[in-house]
Write an enzyme that holds these catalytic residues in place. Structure first.
Site, PDB file in Angstrom:
ATOM      1  CB  ALA A  66      -0.892  -0.012   1.235  1.00  0.00           C
ATOM      2  N   GLY A 111       0.523  -5.004   0.814  1.00  0.00           N
ATOM      3  CA  GLY A 111      -0.640  -5.054  -0.083  1.00  0.00           C
ATOM      4  C   GLY A 111      -0.353  -5.802  -1.375  1.00  0.00           C
ATOM      5  CD  GLU A 114      -2.532  -7.166   2.901  1.00  0.00           C
ATOM      6  OE1 GLU A 114      -2.196  -6.066   2.425  1.00  0.00           O
ATOM      7  OE2 GLU A 114      -3.066  -7.282   4.016  1.00  0.00           O
ATOM      8  CD  GLU A 134       1.585  -5.401   5.880  1.00  0.00           C
ATOM      9  OE1 GLU A 134       2.298  -6.323   6.330  1.00  0.00           O
ATOM     10  OE2 GLU A 134       0.854  -5.533   4.879  1.00  0.00           O
TER      11      GLU A 134
HETATM   12  N1  COA Z   1       4.580   3.061  -0.775  1.00  0.00           N
HETATM   13  C1  COA Z   1       4.979   4.204  -1.346  1.00  0.00           C
HETATM   14  N2  COA Z   1       6.131   4.341  -2.018  1.00  0.00           N
HETATM   15  C2  COA Z   1       6.920   3.252  -2.116  1.00  0.00           C
HETATM   16  C3  COA Z   1       6.566   2.015  -1.542  1.00  0.00           C
HETATM   17  C4  COA Z   1       5.341   1.952  -0.839  1.00  0.00           C
HETATM   18  N3  COA Z   1       4.907   0.819  -0.281  1.00  0.00           N
HETATM   19  N4  COA Z   1       7.565   1.127  -1.800  1.00  0.00           N
HETATM   20  C5  COA Z   1       8.485   1.791  -2.504  1.00  0.00           C
HETATM   21  N5  COA Z   1       8.103   3.067  -2.694  1.00  0.00           N
HETATM   22  C6  COA Z   1       8.794   4.129  -3.435  1.00  0.00           C
HETATM   23  C7  COA Z   1       9.990   4.665  -2.632  1.00  0.00           C
HETATM   24  O1  COA Z   1       9.559   5.639  -1.716  1.00  0.00           O
HETATM   25  C8  COA Z   1      10.818   5.247  -3.758  1.00  0.00           C
HETATM   26  O2  COA Z   1      10.257   6.472  -4.151  1.00  0.00           O
HETATM   27  P1  COA Z   1      11.203   7.785  -4.401  1.00  0.00           P
HETATM   28  O3  COA Z   1      12.160   7.352  -5.492  1.00  0.00           O
HETATM   29  O4  COA Z   1      10.246   8.849  -4.814  1.00  0.00           O
HETATM   30  O5  COA Z   1      11.910   8.030  -3.092  1.00  0.00           O
HETATM   31  C9  COA Z   1      10.611   4.268  -4.894  1.00  0.00           C
HETATM   32  O6  COA Z   1       9.382   3.596  -4.610  1.00  0.00           O
HETATM   33  C10 COA Z   1      11.683   3.218  -5.032  1.00  0.00           C
HETATM   34  O7  COA Z   1      11.813   2.567  -3.767  1.00  0.00           O
HETATM   35  P2  COA Z   1      13.203   2.367  -3.001  1.00  0.00           P
HETATM   36  O8  COA Z   1      12.902   2.163  -1.564  1.00  0.00           O
HETATM   37  O9  COA Z   1      14.131   3.476  -3.341  1.00  0.00           O
HETATM   38  O10 COA Z   1      13.739   1.021  -3.694  1.00  0.00           O
HETATM   39  P3  COA Z   1      14.754  -0.037  -3.077  1.00  0.00           P
HETATM   40  O11 COA Z   1      15.109  -0.939  -4.196  1.00  0.00           O
HETATM   41  O12 COA Z   1      15.853   0.657  -2.353  1.00  0.00           O
HETATM   42  O13 COA Z   1      13.898  -0.854  -1.982  1.00  0.00           O
HETATM   43  C11 COA Z   1      11.961  -2.043  -1.176  1.00  0.00           C
HETATM   44  C12 COA Z   1      12.843  -1.659  -2.395  1.00  0.00           C
HETATM   45  C13 COA Z   1      10.749  -2.780  -1.709  1.00  0.00           C
HETATM   46  C14 COA Z   1      12.778  -2.951  -0.221  1.00  0.00           C
HETATM   47  C15 COA Z   1      11.547  -0.748  -0.429  1.00  0.00           C
HETATM   48  O14 COA Z   1      11.034   0.177  -1.378  1.00  0.00           O
HETATM   49  C16 COA Z   1      10.502  -0.959   0.625  1.00  0.00           C
HETATM   50  O15 COA Z   1      10.821  -1.461   1.695  1.00  0.00           O
HETATM   51  N6  COA Z   1       9.237  -0.555   0.353  1.00  0.00           N
HETATM   52  C17 COA Z   1       8.172  -0.607   1.324  1.00  0.00           C
HETATM   53  C18 COA Z   1       7.679  -2.020   1.525  1.00  0.00           C
HETATM   54  C19 COA Z   1       6.574  -2.037   2.563  1.00  0.00           C
HETATM   55  O16 COA Z   1       6.777  -1.748   3.715  1.00  0.00           O
HETATM   56  N7  COA Z   1       5.371  -2.390   2.120  1.00  0.00           N
HETATM   57  C20 COA Z   1       4.224  -2.469   2.973  1.00  0.00           C
HETATM   58  C21 COA Z   1       3.483  -1.196   2.996  1.00  0.00           C
HETATM   59  S1  COA Z   1       2.081  -1.283   4.096  1.00  0.00           S
END
Ligand code: COA
Length: 260
Positions: A66, A111, A114, A134
């Protein structure tokens, strides 16, 4: 067909819906949830579409969860509404009258997992990672993850993924029964479309009968579930496809199913 949030393309009877926010790793904001809701409603009613494949744009992610940026300022009531909005869309995917395959091309987190769990089959690239992170945000799953993961993979896996919050790789997800198949990343689309084509040639009303039995019979008592299955089984005898399938077997030829 493309709007800014989704790309939709038809390959014969197989519709591919691609979530198209690669710069945000296809995170689900409210607008994307609504676009998916509309796209699945359309696919459900489209007579020429027999199978749906759902995937994410770009090389990195199916869906990374999400949209955290959108969630951060929500009030409790807005948080509950966001959860309900996601749950409604995902239930629509789960109860689709035709098979839906999640083609997990990268991260399927929160999400994203999910959403994949609502699909009827999950095929993952060997590079994919899945999880319910989460807890790392001070949150819990809100689009059905605590319930569907429990039903799919049991208490041990659910508590491990949700309490620890660490993603697992595709092969471990396969061992836990969370994904059906793991393919080399370069072959994911080809192999998925092969299986989608096989489903597209199957009898649509029988596919629907199976989906209905699992979706609506599977959560009830064994007696109710068996009764539901018998009713669905009987219904098949009203279809031309059942006559065609059984006749083709007896005549030693391939059946051609019309969906009638
Ligand atoms: N919601 C909003 N934005 C997200 C996102 C999310 N769930 N997951 C990634 N993004 C965005 C990042 O903020 C970043 O945006 P920016 O370039 O404007 O700063 C872009 O996507 C790329 O993500 P980034 O974190 O730089 O990539 P990465 O390869 O370093 O890491 C992940 C990848 C998936 C490990 C990391 O993005 C992450 O942990 N995301 C969240 C996962 C999460 O907690 N999901 C559950 C949400 S309830």
């Amino acid at each position: 067909m493309t709007d800014s949030l989704l790309q939709i393309s038809d390959h014969g009877p197989v519709r591919i819906i691609t979530i198209n926010r690669p710069d945000k790793l296809n995170a689900l904001d409210a607008a994307t949830l609504d676009a998916l809701h509309a796209a699945f409603a359309l696919a459900a009613g489209a007579i020429d579409v027999r199978v749906v494949v759902l995937t994410g744009a770009g090389p990195k992610a199916f869906v990374a969860g999400a949209d955290i940026a959108q969630m951060t300022g929500l009030t409790p009531v807005q948080g509950r509404d966001f959860s309900l909005r996601g749950q409604r869309m995902m239930r629509e995917v789960e109860t689709m009258p035709k098979p839906v395959i999640a083609m997990i091309n990268g991260f399927a987190l929160g999400g994203g997992l999910e959403l994949a769990m609502c699909c009827h089959l999950r095929f993952a690239a060997d590079t994919a990672k899945v999880g319910q992170p989460e807890i790392n945000l001070g949150l819990i799953p809100g689009f059905g993850g605590s319930q569907r993961l429990l039903r799919l993979a049991g208490r041990a896996a659910t508590l491990e993924l949700c309490l620890l919050g660490a993603p697992i790789d595709a092969n471990r997800a396969h061992q836990l029964g969370i994904v059906n198949r793991v393919f080399p990343a370069a072959e994911l689309q080809t192999r998925t479309l092969e299986i989608a084509a096989q489903l597209a040639n199957s009898a649509p009303l029988a596919l629907r009968g199976i989906l209905d039995c699992v979706n609506f019979g599977g959560e009830s008592s064994i007696e109710e579930g068996l009764s539901y299955e018998s009713a669905q089984f009987g219904l098949m005898f009203a279809t031309q496809d059942m006559r065609e399938g059984t006749a083709a077997f007896l005549e030693r030829r391939k059946p051609t199913f019309s969906g009638c």
